[in-house]
Write an enzyme that holds these catalytic residues in place. Structure first.
Site, mmCIF file in Angstrom:
data_model
loop_
_atom_site.group_PDB
_atom_site.id
_atom_site.type_symbol
_atom_site.label_atom_id
_atom_site.label_comp_id
_atom_site.label_asym_id
_atom_site.label_seq_id
_atom_site.Cartn_x
_atom_site.Cartn_y
_atom_site.Cartn_z
ATOM 1 N N LYS A 11 0.852 -1.200 0.000
ATOM 2 C CA LYS A 11 0.000 0.000 0.000
ATOM 3 C C LYS A 11 0.880 1.239 0.000
ATOM 4 C CE LYS A 11 -1.547 1.620 4.099
ATOM 5 N NZ LYS A 11 -1.265 3.036 4.394
ATOM 6 N N ASN A 12 1.911 1.236 0.842
ATOM 7 C CA ASN A 12 2.707 2.458 1.020
ATOM 8 C C ASN A 12 3.692 2.729 -0.117
ATOM 9 O OD1 ASN A 12 1.255 2.936 3.268
ATOM 10 N ND2 ASN A 12 2.865 2.437 4.734
ATOM 11 N N ARG B 297 -4.423 11.150 4.821
ATOM 12 C CA ARG B 297 -3.170 11.908 4.979
ATOM 13 C C ARG B 297 -2.242 11.687 3.797
ATOM 14 N NH1 ARG B 297 1.026 14.435 7.570
ATOM 15 N NH2 ARG B 297 2.963 13.519 6.844
ATOM 16 N N CYS C 50 -4.313 12.488 13.108
ATOM 17 C CA CYS C 50 -5.055 11.236 13.278
ATOM 18 C C CYS C 50 -4.679 10.676 14.648
ATOM 19 C CB CYS C 50 -4.724 10.264 12.159
ATOM 20 S SG CYS C 50 -2.996 9.816 12.147
ATOM 21 N N ARG D 70 0.073 15.120 12.467
ATOM 22 C CA ARG D 70 0.740 14.728 11.217
ATOM 23 C C ARG D 70 1.160 15.986 10.453
ATOM 24 N NH1 ARG D 70 -0.690 9.440 10.034
ATOM 25 N NH2 ARG D 70 1.183 9.380 8.749
ATOM 26 N N PRO D 71 2.194 16.681 10.960
ATOM 27 C CA PRO D 71 2.599 17.942 10.319
ATOM 28 C C PRO D 71 3.150 17.721 8.911
ATOM 29 C CG PRO D 71 4.234 17.262 11.912
ATOM 30 C CD PRO D 71 3.076 16.310 12.051
ATOM 31 N N VAL D 72 3.219 18.795 8.135
ATOM 32 C CA VAL D 72 3.788 18.707 6.783
ATOM 33 C C VAL D 72 4.869 19.778 6.590
ATOM 34 C CG1 VAL D 72 1.794 17.619 5.671
ATOM 35 C CG2 VAL D 72 1.897 20.123 5.856
ATOM 36 N N ASP D 73 5.400 20.276 7.720
ATOM 37 C CA ASP D 73 6.408 21.340 7.621
ATOM 38 C C ASP D 73 7.643 20.922 6.828
ATOM 39 O OD1 ASP D 73 6.642 19.611 9.979
ATOM 40 O OD2 ASP D 73 8.482 20.718 10.365
ATOM 41 N N LEU D 74 8.018 19.661 6.922
ATOM 42 C CA LEU D 74 9.218 19.210 6.190
ATOM 43 C C LEU D 74 8.945 19.153 4.683
ATOM 44 C CD1 LEU D 74 10.335 16.376 8.632
ATOM 45 C CD2 LEU D 74 11.252 18.694 8.479
ATOM 46 N N ASP E 88 5.149 0.942 11.929
ATOM 47 C CA ASP E 88 3.912 0.323 11.428
ATOM 48 C C ASP E 88 3.754 -1.118 11.884
ATOM 49 O OD1 ASP E 88 3.814 2.009 8.179
ATOM 50 O OD2 ASP E 88 3.441 2.674 10.226
ATOM 51 N N ILE F 247 8.941 7.308 16.659
ATOM 52 C CA ILE F 247 8.434 8.027 15.476
ATOM 53 C C ILE F 247 7.059 8.618 15.756
ATOM 54 C CG2 ILE F 247 7.778 7.744 13.039
ATOM 55 C CD1 ILE F 247 10.104 5.724 12.858
ATOM 56 N N ARG G 256 -8.530 -0.201 5.242
ATOM 57 C CA ARG G 256 -7.721 0.851 4.616
ATOM 58 C C ARG G 256 -6.417 0.283 4.074
ATOM 59 N NH1 ARG G 256 -5.798 5.235 8.091
ATOM 60 N NH2 ARG G 256 -4.572 5.398 6.209
HETATM 61 C C1 EPZ Z 1 4.563 7.069 6.155
HETATM 62 O O1 EPZ Z 1 3.776 8.142 6.643
HETATM 63 C C2 EPZ Z 1 3.644 5.855 6.147
HETATM 64 N N1 EPZ Z 1 2.503 6.108 5.277
HETATM 65 C C3 EPZ Z 1 3.161 5.565 7.565
HETATM 66 O O2 EPZ Z 1 2.392 4.358 7.494
HETATM 67 C C4 EPZ Z 1 4.380 5.329 8.454
HETATM 68 O O3 EPZ Z 1 3.940 5.124 9.789
HETATM 69 C C5 EPZ Z 1 5.299 6.548 8.392
HETATM 70 O O4 EPZ Z 1 5.666 6.808 7.019
HETATM 71 C C6 EPZ Z 1 6.585 6.327 9.190
HETATM 72 O O5 EPZ Z 1 7.275 5.224 8.681
HETATM 73 C C7 EPZ Z 1 2.658 5.989 3.938
HETATM 74 O O6 EPZ Z 1 3.727 5.687 3.442
HETATM 75 C C8 EPZ Z 1 1.433 6.215 3.103
HETATM 76 P P1 EPZ Z 1 6.577 10.496 8.062
HETATM 77 P P2 EPZ Z 1 4.360 9.657 6.568
HETATM 78 O O7 EPZ Z 1 6.478 11.768 7.328
HETATM 79 O O8 EPZ Z 1 5.284 9.782 5.419
HETATM 80 C C9 EPZ Z 1 7.114 13.681 11.478
HETATM 81 C C10 EPZ Z 1 0.543 2.994 7.805
HETATM 82 O O9 EPZ Z 1 0.176 2.461 8.872
HETATM 83 N N2 EPZ Z 1 6.939 14.669 10.395
HETATM 84 O O10 EPZ Z 1 7.674 9.540 7.717
HETATM 85 O O11 EPZ Z 1 3.212 10.561 6.664
HETATM 86 C C11 EPZ Z 1 5.863 12.855 11.736
HETATM 87 O O12 EPZ Z 1 4.989 13.506 12.635
HETATM 88 C C12 EPZ Z 1 0.983 4.430 7.813
HETATM 89 O O13 EPZ Z 1 0.611 2.404 6.697
HETATM 90 C C13 EPZ Z 1 7.182 16.021 10.663
HETATM 91 O O14 EPZ Z 1 7.514 16.397 11.786
HETATM 92 O O15 EPZ Z 1 5.199 9.724 7.922
HETATM 93 C C14 EPZ Z 1 6.444 11.594 12.326
HETATM 94 O O16 EPZ Z 1 6.703 11.790 13.707
HETATM 95 C C15 EPZ Z 1 0.711 5.130 9.133
HETATM 96 N N3 EPZ Z 1 7.025 16.935 9.660
HETATM 97 C C16 EPZ Z 1 7.768 11.421 11.589
HETATM 98 O O17 EPZ Z 1 8.084 12.719 11.055
HETATM 99 C C17 EPZ Z 1 6.669 16.571 8.388
HETATM 100 O O18 EPZ Z 1 6.555 17.455 7.510
HETATM 101 C C18 EPZ Z 1 7.707 10.432 10.441
HETATM 102 O O19 EPZ Z 1 6.596 10.800 9.631
HETATM 103 C C19 EPZ Z 1 6.428 15.197 8.136
HETATM 104 C C20 EPZ Z 1 6.582 14.269 9.147
#
Ligand code: EPZ
Length: 423
Positions: free
Chosen positions: A22-23, A91, A115, A120-124, A309, A331, A401
């Site tokens: 899925k991912n 997301r 969630c 779930r920030p998107v600042d990065l 995950d 994480i 999902r």
């Molecule tokens: C991906 O989400 C996966 N989803 C998630 O799987 C997985 O838990 C996550 O990576 C971590 O491995 C998909 O690939 C669709 P991140 P993503 O950005 O990319 C912080 C599942 O169960 N962060 O790697 O959204 C964030 O809060 C799902 O299949 C920022 O601070 O996660 C987290 O603490 C759930 N700023 C960490 O980084 C940002 O701009 C990792 O998040 C983005 C993220």
């Protein structure tokens, strides 16, 4: 809303095929926005997250056909504004941002909601896209990105307080494929799904090196072409069934897995006393339940570390593993919603400050429990497999999902599972 009823105590035997990831599918489907030519993507799992992504692409104007696991997409004519209501519900739809911006020079995407597993920030994501030359504005719950003069390569460090960002790396990598010049992403996510996306993009004519490591280099090109691609196996689905087999199985075999992508998961299962045997090709494995089981200390980490995950599923396995286990999620420190439900079933778990301390009990007992998020729901199904009695799991749409036909696969292995329509 459907419910799953799991009658505990049956032994799992036999073999199943693991579905495509899925991912990996979600960003690869979004990447088809980067070209006006046909993309054929195989082994896309039939789960609601991929269905949402297909709905979003169709709403943007893409022509999409799906027949069983194969999706054909043509994005010759697409708009630059993603449908607010659809995007806010998932997301991962944030990963249309990078390709849309690169293809159209502008994109409007709703801010993803948080969630239950955490904010779930998107600042990065925005840090990276701004570095490529995008102007970022917020209005009415939307993010509007514009790059009137196109994007230009840059050096970007994407590390956040909780480590790298998977979809953030994907977004910047996709946008950089059509930027003018070379982009270097430091502190990139190295998950196999990021590498699968890079392989898809390179097959489209992108010039990406270093994907799968912390440093990715993208040399911009002027256009990308259509491509055919088969998505990698879902390592989290495979890990989930590995845990189910360790809990309740006798020699269960999983086909269509990838040993190298599951090293940390396999190590944790074996450390708790079970045995996992891969075939020579590393694409099938058989799980043998151990005799001398023991608790383990686990801390989630970015790939190749133990995946967040798989944290909830391992907690369910350790709930009835003799000894004390300590599970820390670095994480998503709030990702412990499953523990309250497992305690309803008799688990002995204390959660504090992003860590769960689990004292293994002999057996759990059935109770009406509620799914809260995708992986927490899977953990409840696992726990129910060996619990005394029949466990009712409500809000099973969470499981749908990300797990393709999970009840059918469990039934194939001999589990006593039924899906009932909630009245
Ligand atoms: C991906 O989400 C996966 N989803 C998630 O799987 C997985 O838990 C996550 O990576 C971590 O491995 C998909 O690939 C669709 P991140 P993503 O950005 O990319 C912080 C599942 O169960 N962060 O790697 O959204 C964030 O809060 C799902 O299949 C920022 O601070 O996660 C987290 O603490 C759930 N700023 C960490 O980084 C940002 O701009 C990792 O998040 C983005 C993220």
């Amino acid at each position: 809303m459907d419910k799953l009823i799991v009658h505990g105590g049956t032994t799992l035997r036999g073999a199943i095929n693991i579905s495509g990831s899925k991912n990996a599918s979600l960003p690869i489907l979004a990447a088809s926005l980067l070209t006006g030519e046909d993309c054929i993507i195989r082994r896309v799992p039939d789960v609601s997250d991929t269905n949402y992504m297909i709905q979003i692409l169709s709403a943007l104007g893409a022509d999409v056909e799906r027949s069983s696991g194969t999706v054909r997409i043509n994005c010759a004519e697409v708009m630059d504004e993603a449908p607010y209501e659809l995007v806010r519900r998932m997301r991962a739809s944030i990963c249309v941002m990078g390709p849309l911006l690169a293809r159209k020079g502008r994109c409007v995407v709703s801010l993803p909601g948080g969630c239950v597993i955490g904010d779930r920030p998107v600042d990065l994501h925005l840090r990276g896209l701004e570095a490529l030359g995008a102007k970022v504005e917020f209005e009415c719950g939307n993010i509007t990105l514009t790059a009137k003069n196109g994007l230009r390569g840059a050096e970007i460090d994407l590390r956040g307080t909780h480590g790298p960002t998977v979809l953030g790396t994907d977004n910047v990598m996709m946008a950089a494929t059509l930027a003018d010049g070379t982009t270097i992403i430091e502190s990139a996510a190295a998950e196999p799904e990021v590498l699968d996306l890079a392989n898809f993009l390179n097959a489209m004519g992108a010039k990406i090196t270093g994907a799968g490591t912390r440093r990715i280099v993208i040399e911009g090109v002027t256009s990308l072409r259509g491509v055919e691609h088969t998505v990698i196996p879902d390592r989290i689905e495979a890990g989930t069934f590995m845990a189910a087999a360790a809990l309740a199985g006798e020699g269960v075999t999983l086909h269509r897995v990838c040993r190298d992508q599951m090293k940390a998961i396999t190590a944790a299962i074996e450390q708790s006393g079970h045995r996992v045997e891969f075939n020579a090709a590393g694409d099938s494995c058989t799980i043998h339940r151990g005799e001398n089981l023991q608790g383990v200390d686990l801390s989630t980490a970015p790939f190749p570390g133990y995946p967040t995950d798989m944290q909830a599923q391992m907690t369910a396995l350790l709930a009835t593993t003799p000894g004390i286990s300590v599970i820390k999620d670095t994480i998503f420190p709030q990702r412990f919603m499953h523990c309250a439900e497992l305690k309803r079933m008799g688990a002995d778990i204390k959660v504090d400050n992003g860590t769960a301390i689990v004292r293994g009990v002999t057996r759990l007992s059935a109770a009406p429990v509620m799914a809260s998020d995708l992986r927490a729901s899977a953990a409840l199904v696992l726990a129910a497999l060996t619990a005394k009695g029949s466990t009712e799991i409500a809000r099973v749409y969470h499981i749908d999902r990300g797990y393709e036909h999970i009840d059918e696969k469990l039934l194939m292995l001999g589990a006593a599972v039924e899906r009932v329509k909630d009245r």
